[in-house]
Design a protein around this motif. Structure first.
Motif, PDB file in Angstrom:
ATOM      1  N   TRP A  73      18.556 -13.425   4.534  1.00  0.00           N
ATOM      2  CA  TRP A  73      18.192 -14.539   3.664  1.00  0.00           C
ATOM      3  C   TRP A  73      17.459 -15.633   4.438  1.00  0.00           C
ATOM      4  O   TRP A  73      16.519 -16.250   3.916  1.00  0.00           O
ATOM      5  N   GLN A  74      17.832 -15.853   5.688  1.00  0.00           N
ATOM      6  CA  GLN A  74      17.132 -16.858   6.486  1.00  0.00           C
ATOM      7  C   GLN A  74      15.688 -16.462   6.740  1.00  0.00           C
ATOM      8  O   GLN A  74      14.775 -17.303   6.706  1.00  0.00           O
ATOM      9  N   GLY A  84      13.491 -17.406   4.097  1.00  0.00           N
ATOM     10  CA  GLY A  84      13.374 -18.842   3.875  1.00  0.00           C
ATOM     11  C   GLY A  84      14.494 -19.439   3.063  1.00  0.00           C
ATOM     12  O   GLY A  84      14.371 -20.561   2.563  1.00  0.00           O
ATOM     13  N   TYR A  85      15.633 -18.704   2.941  1.00  0.00           N
ATOM     14  CA  TYR A  85      16.739 -19.205   2.126  1.00  0.00           C
ATOM     15  C   TYR A  85      17.965 -19.374   3.008  1.00  0.00           C
ATOM     16  O   TYR A  85      18.816 -18.487   3.099  1.00  0.00           O
ATOM     17  N   ASP A  91      20.804 -24.506   3.137  1.00  0.00           N
ATOM     18  CA  ASP A  91      20.355 -25.614   2.293  1.00  0.00           C
ATOM     19  C   ASP A  91      19.972 -25.166   0.893  1.00  0.00           C
ATOM     20  O   ASP A  91      19.903 -25.980  -0.028  1.00  0.00           O
ATOM     21  N   ALA A  92      19.701 -23.876   0.723  1.00  0.00           N
ATOM     22  CA  ALA A  92      19.292 -23.386  -0.591  1.00  0.00           C
ATOM     23  C   ALA A  92      20.401 -23.485  -1.613  1.00  0.00           C
ATOM     24  O   ALA A  92      20.168 -23.387  -2.817  1.00  0.00           O
ATOM     25  N   ARG A 137      11.234 -15.855 -11.790  1.00  0.00           N
ATOM     26  CA  ARG A 137      12.156 -16.991 -11.783  1.00  0.00           C
ATOM     27  C   ARG A 137      11.813 -17.999 -12.870  1.00  0.00           C
ATOM     28  O   ARG A 137      12.710 -18.569 -13.499  1.00  0.00           O
ATOM     29  N   ALA A 167      18.060 -16.271  -4.870  1.00  0.00           N
ATOM     30  CA  ALA A 167      17.952 -16.980  -3.595  1.00  0.00           C
ATOM     31  C   ALA A 167      17.439 -18.398  -3.797  1.00  0.00           C
ATOM     32  O   ALA A 167      17.659 -19.270  -2.954  1.00  0.00           O
ATOM     33  N   GLU A 168      16.737 -18.631  -4.905  1.00  0.00           N
ATOM     34  CA  GLU A 168      16.490 -19.995  -5.370  1.00  0.00           C
ATOM     35  C   GLU A 168      17.420 -20.234  -6.550  1.00  0.00           C
ATOM     36  O   GLU A 168      17.570 -19.355  -7.406  1.00  0.00           O
ATOM     37  N   ARG A 169      18.016 -21.397  -6.600  1.00  0.00           N
ATOM     38  CA  ARG A 169      19.024 -21.626  -7.630  1.00  0.00           C
ATOM     39  C   ARG A 169      18.374 -21.698  -9.005  1.00  0.00           C
ATOM     40  O   ARG A 169      17.506 -22.519  -9.256  1.00  0.00           O
ATOM     41  N   LEU A 219      24.567 -14.378   0.381  1.00  0.00           N
ATOM     42  CA  LEU A 219      23.507 -15.208  -0.182  1.00  0.00           C
ATOM     43  C   LEU A 219      24.037 -16.631  -0.380  1.00  0.00           C
ATOM     44  O   LEU A 219      25.007 -16.825  -1.117  1.00  0.00           O
ATOM     45  N   THR A 250      23.208 -19.086  -2.130  1.00  0.00           N
ATOM     46  CA  THR A 250      23.201 -19.633  -3.485  1.00  0.00           C
ATOM     47  C   THR A 250      24.100 -18.866  -4.440  1.00  0.00           C
ATOM     48  O   THR A 250      24.114 -19.170  -5.631  1.00  0.00           O
TER      49      THR A 250
END
Length: 620
Positions: free
Chosen positions: A237-238, A241-242, A245-246, A327, A354-356, A373, A375
């Motif tokens: 996930w890192q 880019g997640y 902080d995601a 998304r 991975a994006e909320r 993950l 999120t």
């Protein structure tokens, strides 16, 4: 420019690929350009436009029937089975006519094989594809399709040969090498498959598909791989880019409203074992409190898909577009909770989260290990499945239901439990997939077979069609003191009811470890067949434990081969009584919580409301 468009398509830049192909078509209206444009538009969910471009490809080169196959696949996605059938049959007719005049045309044989596969005629498809490779042994698409078909038929060794051929023909491609490692895993050599995947990670740590394959395989391999799996999961996930902080809410509304709007993000809504559990929630959820919507990550054309869709408030089929577009479609629905059901399995929607996309995101029922993950807020389980000592294995928080974590809704044609004649020999049996039958499982089985020397063993799974799989199982049991003559194998039955009826020929079902029985545990009890379970030390190893806890038989759970053998000996000591109790065990199972979809839907609905309430600080 065609290569640029291919690269853009491969990277998910559908708009860029489309623009390049329009310019190229204006300069050079070739079949290959139109066919690729059709694939791009199909991935974007613009099916009518895709069909129009496939028709242009056919006009430019009527001899290439692959655009017609793609058109049939789109018609099937649309639910128009008659139109799809017509496309595939037309390909068969055209290819057959061409081959009548010149029988050794590899591309025509390839088209014939692909069409037969779509028409669900696997024997004809395999014959045509093998003929195509006889004419041209370097035909990559034929090797790839044959590997898939042979795997579906349980012929793992032959499928592996075509994966090896693909690796030779595409030496720089990771895909065939990943599939070769997963083939070892599917055949029951989890350690061998994981070692190969680990080696590939050393070569290509940046490849996301490779990491996902490793994360799935390691999720079934027991506690020995936990730390490595955690490291790969976090790195996965890192690298995309997640990071941690995601997990921030990203400004999404957190105030629950009634009814609670819930999105069920799933790839399994069809003829898939997970669908039996999803149906329990879909059929019985409280519509005044939950607005339950489906978010499907892949099209499925089974009748079961349509019947389950009808149970939801709304069904959204995501196009195979880039992540941002998918998304955006989900965000438009304004979900308060999203329940993901696939984890690191085929066509999973997990990367979308991975994006909320909702204030609360959780996993339920379809996967058996942490996703790592950031999120994903919750993993839904129960006390037997995930006791407190296993919590450190998860990055998600654990929400335990006050009942078994799942309920199975069997189809209407569940057979009646019935005993075999008294003179029939005692039979131990397993319908688990062969991937679960590794050395640790076979050591438990051997202990039980030595303890009950009159028992035979039935191993039922489609992959037992492969002679190497059979030899591995019988060889391991023979080395442990079990005569191979006591072991027999069966493939899958053509119909679910016939498969279930096979449990009437099994006196005692045997569990697997470190990847324990799940669907097969429910099914054995649904047919009144007792199960001897193995308690593992991971979520994957505790599923059968949770099922037997829900059935009220904790005494059937073992944690050593010796205890496993003792339970098997005790349960079969009075064989006539064991067989006579089959119908009562079926009645008891079907009347209990394991098959109580309404109770599951109530408990799960309350859990989702609780999660939403915690996210907002209150819920009314």
């Amino acid at each position: 420019m065609l290569n640029q468009a291919l690269q853009a398509f491969g990277q998910g830049d559908l708009a860029g690929a489309e623009a390049l192909l329009i310019r190229l078509w204006q300069q050079q209206p070739a079949s290959a350009v139109a066919a690729l444009q059709g694939q791009v538009l199909r991935a974007a969910g613009r099916w009518a436009d895709a069909i129009a471009w496939f028709e242009r490809a056919l006009e430019a080169d009527p001899s290439d029937a692959r655009p017609l196959i793609a058109m049939g696949q789109i018609q099937r996605q649309r639910g128009d089975q008659q139109a799809a059938q017509g496309c595939f049959e037309q390909v068969v007719l055209q290819a057959g006519l061409a081959l009548a005049f010149a029988p050794d045309q590899p591309l025509r044989l390839l088209e014939l094989g692909l069409a037969y596969a779509e028409l669900e005629q696997p024997a004809d498809a395999i014959a045509a594809l093998e003929a195509a490779l006889t004419a041209d042994p370097q035909l990559v698409e034929a090797h790839r399709s044959l590997a898939t078909l042979l795997h579906q038929q349980g012929r793992l060794g032959e499928a592996a040969e075509h994966q090896a051929a693909l690796a030779r023909l595409e030496p720089h491609a990771l895909g065939p090498r990943i599939e070769a490692a997963l083939a070892l895993h599917r055949g029951g050599d989890a350690e061998g498959g994981l070692r190969q995947l680990e080696a590939l990670l050393g070569e290509a740590p940046q490849d996301s598909h490779l990491r996902e394959a490793f994360l799935f395989a390691a999720s079934t391999a027991g506690a020995a791989w936990l730390e490595r799996r955690r490291a790969v999961g976090l790195a996965h996930w890192q690298s995309l880019g997640y990071g941690i902080d995601a997990a921030v809410s990203a400004g999404l509304p957190a105030t629950p409203r009634s009814p609670l709007r819930v999105g069920l993000l799933t790839a399994e809504l069809g003829n898939h074992p997970v669908a039996h559990f999803l149906e329990s929630l879909l059929r019985h959820h409280n519509r005044t409190r939950l607005q339950l919507e489906l978010i499907e990550t892949q099209p499925r054309w089974e009748e079961r898909n349509r019947s389950l869709r009808a149970l939801a408030h709304h069904a959204l089929l995501l196009p195979q577009a880039d992540l941002a577009a998918r998304r955006a479609l989900i965000r438009e629905r304004g979900y308060q909770v999203i329940v993901e059901t696939s984890g690191f399995t085929t066509a999973s929607g997990l990367p979308l989260l991975a994006e909320r996309l909702a204030p609360v995101q959780c996993h339920w029922v379809g996967f058996h290990a942490s996703t790592h993950l950031p999120t994903l807020d919750w993993f839904i389980a129960d006390a037997a499945l995930l006791p407190p000592e296993l919590e450190p294995q998860f990055s998600e928080r654990i929400w335990r239901l006050p009942r078994p974590w799942a309920a199975y809704t069997p189809p209407h044609d569940l057979p009646q439990a019935a005993s075999v004649p008294a003179a029939e020999p005692l039979v131990f049996g397993s319908c688990n997939q062969v991937a679960k039958l590794g050395p640790e499982t076979l050591a438990y089985w051997a202990a039980a077979l030595r303890a009950v020397p009159q028992a035979q063993l039935l191993v039922k799974h489609r992959h037992t069609a492969d002679p190497q799989v059979r030899a591995r199982i019988t060889g391991a049991l023979e080395a442990a003191g079990v005569d191979p003559a006591r072991v027999r194998f069966e493939g899958w039955a053509a119909h679910w009811a016939d498969h279930m009826a096979a449990y009437n020929r099994i006196d005692l079902a045997l569990d697997a470890t470190p990847w324990s029985s799940a669907t097969t545990a429910f099914e054995a009890l649904a047919m009144g067949t007792p199960l001897v379970a193995i308690r593992g030390n991971t979520f994957a190893g505790r599923m059968s434990t949770a099922v037997l806890a829900g059935f009220g038989e904790p005494g059937w759970i073992a944690h050593t081969p010796e205890a496993f053998a003792a339970i098997a000996r005790e349960l079969t000591a009075d064989l006539p009584a064991l067989r006579a109790g089959r119908a009562e065990r079926q009645r008891r199972a079907l009347a209990g919580p394991l098959f109580d979809g309404a109770d599951l839907a109530r408990a799960l609905g309350e859990a989702l409301e609780g999660m939403a309430g915690e996210a907002s600080g209150s819920f009314s």
